[in-house]
Design an enzyme around this catalytic site. Sequence first.
Site, PDB file in Angstrom:
ATOM      1  N   THR A  38       0.977  -1.220  -0.028  1.00 39.65           N
ATOM      2  CA  THR A  38       0.081   0.025  -0.195  1.00 39.65           C
ATOM      3  C   THR A  38       0.990   1.267  -0.136  1.00 39.65           C
ATOM      4  OG1 THR A  38      -0.243  -0.160   2.674  1.00 39.65           O
ATOM      5  CG2 THR A  38      -2.230  -1.066   1.190  1.00 39.65           C
ATOM      6  N   LYS A  96       4.153  -6.541   4.292  1.00 40.76           N
ATOM      7  CA  LYS A  96       3.945  -5.282   3.652  1.00 40.76           C
ATOM      8  C   LYS A  96       3.717  -4.585   5.038  1.00 40.76           C
ATOM      9  CE  LYS A  96       0.620  -3.042   3.510  1.00 40.76           C
ATOM     10  NZ  LYS A  96      -0.283  -2.272   4.255  1.00 40.76           N
ATOM     11  N   THR A 134       0.291  -2.608  11.084  1.00 41.08           N
ATOM     12  CA  THR A 134      -0.483  -2.998   9.941  1.00 41.08           C
ATOM     13  C   THR A 134       0.448  -3.406   8.856  1.00 41.08           C
ATOM     14  OG1 THR A 134      -2.250  -1.429   9.734  1.00 41.08           O
ATOM     15  CG2 THR A 134      -1.763  -2.401   7.915  1.00 41.08           C
ATOM     16  N   GLU A 186       7.103   5.100   7.009  1.00 37.06           N
ATOM     17  CA  GLU A 186       6.652   6.327   6.027  1.00 37.06           C
ATOM     18  C   GLU A 186       7.324   7.681   6.692  1.00 37.06           C
ATOM     19  OE1 GLU A 186       2.701   6.545   7.186  1.00 37.06           O
ATOM     20  OE2 GLU A 186       2.060   5.194   5.499  1.00 37.06           O
ATOM     21  N   ASN A 226       0.743  11.383   5.930  1.00 41.63           N
ATOM     22  CA  ASN A 226      -0.306  10.988   6.668  1.00 41.63           C
ATOM     23  C   ASN A 226      -1.424  12.151   6.775  1.00 41.63           C
ATOM     24  OD1 ASN A 226      -0.132   8.284   7.598  1.00 41.63           O
ATOM     25  ND2 ASN A 226       1.808   8.847   8.359  1.00 41.63           N
ATOM     26  N   THR A 235      -8.798   8.444   2.906  1.00 43.27           N
ATOM     27  CA  THR A 235      -9.258   7.352   3.088  1.00 43.27           C
ATOM     28  C   THR A 235     -10.170   6.983   1.871  1.00 43.27           C
ATOM     29  OG1 THR A 235     -11.184   8.137   4.375  1.00 43.27           O
ATOM     30  CG2 THR A 235      -9.541   6.926   5.720  1.00 43.27           C
TER      31      THR A 235
END
Lengths: 393, 393
Positions: free
Chosen positions: A142, A168, A179, A265, A388, A393
């Site tokens: 992702t 991932k 996640t 990230e 972020n 979403t």
Amino acid sequence: MQIKGFKFSTVEAAIKKPGRKDLALILSKVPAVCAATFTSNKVKAAPVLLGQERVADGILRAVVVNSGNANACTGEPGMAAARETARLVAEAAGVSEADVVPSSTGVIGVQMPMDRLSAAIPALVSGLADGTLDDVARAIMTTDTFPKISSRQGVAGGNAYTIAGVAKGAGMIRPDMATMLSFIVTDAAVEPTFLKNAFKSAVASSFNCITVDNDMSTNDTALIMANGMSGNAPIDAASPDAGQFAALLSEVALDLAKAIVKDGEGATKFVTINVSGAASGDDARLAAMAVANSPLVKTAFFGQDANWGRILAAVGYSGAAVEQSQVSLFFDDVQMVAGGLFVGGDAEKKGSEVLKKPEFAVNIDLALGNGRSTVYTSDFSYDYVKINADYRT
Amino acid sequence: MQIKGFKFSTVEAAIKKPGRKDLALILSKVPAVCAATFTSNKVKAAPVLLGQERVADGILRAVVVNSGNANACTGEPGMAAARETARLVAEAAGVSEADVVPSSTGVIGVQMPMDRLSAAIPALVSGLADGTLDDVARAIMTTDTFPKISSRQGVAGGNAYTIAGVAKGAGMIRPDMATMLSFIVTDAAVEPTFLKNAFKSAVASSFNCITVDNDMSTNDTALIMANGMSGNAPIDAASPDAGQFAALLSEVALDLAKAIVKDGEGATKFVTINVSGAASGDDARLAAMAVANSPLVKTAFFGQDANWGRILAAVGYSGAAVEQSQVSLFFDDVQMVAGGLFVGGDAEKKGSEVLKKPEFAVNIDLALGNGRSTVYTSDFSYDYVKINADYRT
């Protein structure tokens, strides 16, 4: 790379948007012994709820994974979509539905586009002819910027075997679990209880020792399938080959876990936090995690600032037992703090040199006992915020 | 503003660098009843250790505060410096050393420059003639961008009294407690046990309900002095004036706590997280704090993204009891989630409008009991990273 009796496939289902392969399948030719761990978040995605049910009997044939939609906070329709996904794969692949586990990653709160997904199943199954594990690593990405894959080879009772895994995860990362999705396959024959314990141990020292932003997702999953196709006598706790298998499995898991952190990230640093001398292992972990999760510490890492004060403050609020006058701290082998006090001299200069490296360690000794813990983390940069704050979403 | 019998003074001691007033004194003409709370960080600054000793008898005459140096992680020399600071003030002001508490904020791990500090004491004490509480609010600032001060007036037994307080704090903020210092003074006469309890309650609903970055410092202090100079009969738990005093004290503390959040490093949003319907008050607080501390939630606030999924994930890992299908969530009065599912319609659009405001509330109901909690927080912006990556000890 071939892992006997495992086949892989990836297709473009356009779950979220077109333009990349976003649906993957891992299939074992024969029923495989399995073990899995899932998020401890009380808000669990539909595939996690279904996965927990289906791995309970310790046998699996297939995992079908999609990116682009987490199928989380989707209620009964989401559970139905998870079951339907597994059913369609089972039917097309000719296996029992109870031996198929769905897995999802992506946006929360949007119903799965079952029209697009079901349309992709025939191609997904026929693609097993020539798919690779590397394809799977790419299809499940992702916000990852590179595919994560690792493998090791061992020998059991004279038979060679392979352990290979993909993962991932880049943001919303923190044990238990992050996640992250991780799927590990092996053609070794492994006795169920031993597999469960070896996997639990591997997860504890890898996926549960990483944190990017202390956020734990609704979808975390780590799963292993062992199909025995290498032909060895099943490895159990008493086997002479048990130690090697457990060690290799831990190495694969740790490679994947570190790769997740390195892809954190916006990360510019890969930092290993080592705590030793704690009153207990739990205390060591509390201290290591507090340091690894502190926004002030992580922004200092980003700023290449050898700021030991913020690190000591984090250790101090971690909940671990601490005697201020006993603490020592090093950046790599450069001592900054001895007996709770700054050592002075050219330590700041030398410490700063360490912080300029893309990878370094923070070594903290509490001198109260024998508790040890290692946690891997990344820094907090402008890009973490940018990614972020912009990710919708 | 005058609070009977209290005098204030500020001078430039150039603790860290010259160019601003960085040393402050609060002195009561008569011994004052006091109460205080200090950081629960196990790494405590020297002034905190000394302060804990000195407030134990419930009586105080003076507080001497410096910015520019936290006198933390300074070992025995730091303790000696804390004692010496108090001794010098006591001697110059003609009060008992045991009734003087030092307080410090600033860099960690650097010894206090006692030469500069002691040289400034005479001017500090003579400055009591015309200093103000506002001067004190300014002298204690570090990364604060505005001084924080609040006051209320009440009446007890026909006598008017004032409660006034100052605070500082912007980063390294999280209860219990945050790097915040807060000093509150009142000329009301208050019975010691009642003062202790009223203060504890005021702190619990204010300073312990804020978080900027979940970091808890080595120096946190909140302290109150009540010197009785307004001439009322001492307020105790049975007084008809007790409720008003406790309420006004809570208001002053909450004003200061909110001001700290509004000044959160790099903050662009002031967010109130309200959790209701939790299984217990503790659960409500766990959930509210997890949301308020989540980097993913806070970057979404910065991005003005009505991202309820990240908020639900935070509630889910908070440790609070959660039944997914029972959760509802609102941004101000815009419902996003009902029964654990997104409500659809134009909720995303309306939710986004709320997120554009500089102040808004996130209202979460868990529908499991009566537990409630309110936590105040700010967003995570590029500036938070910039300030903390560049801030050197």
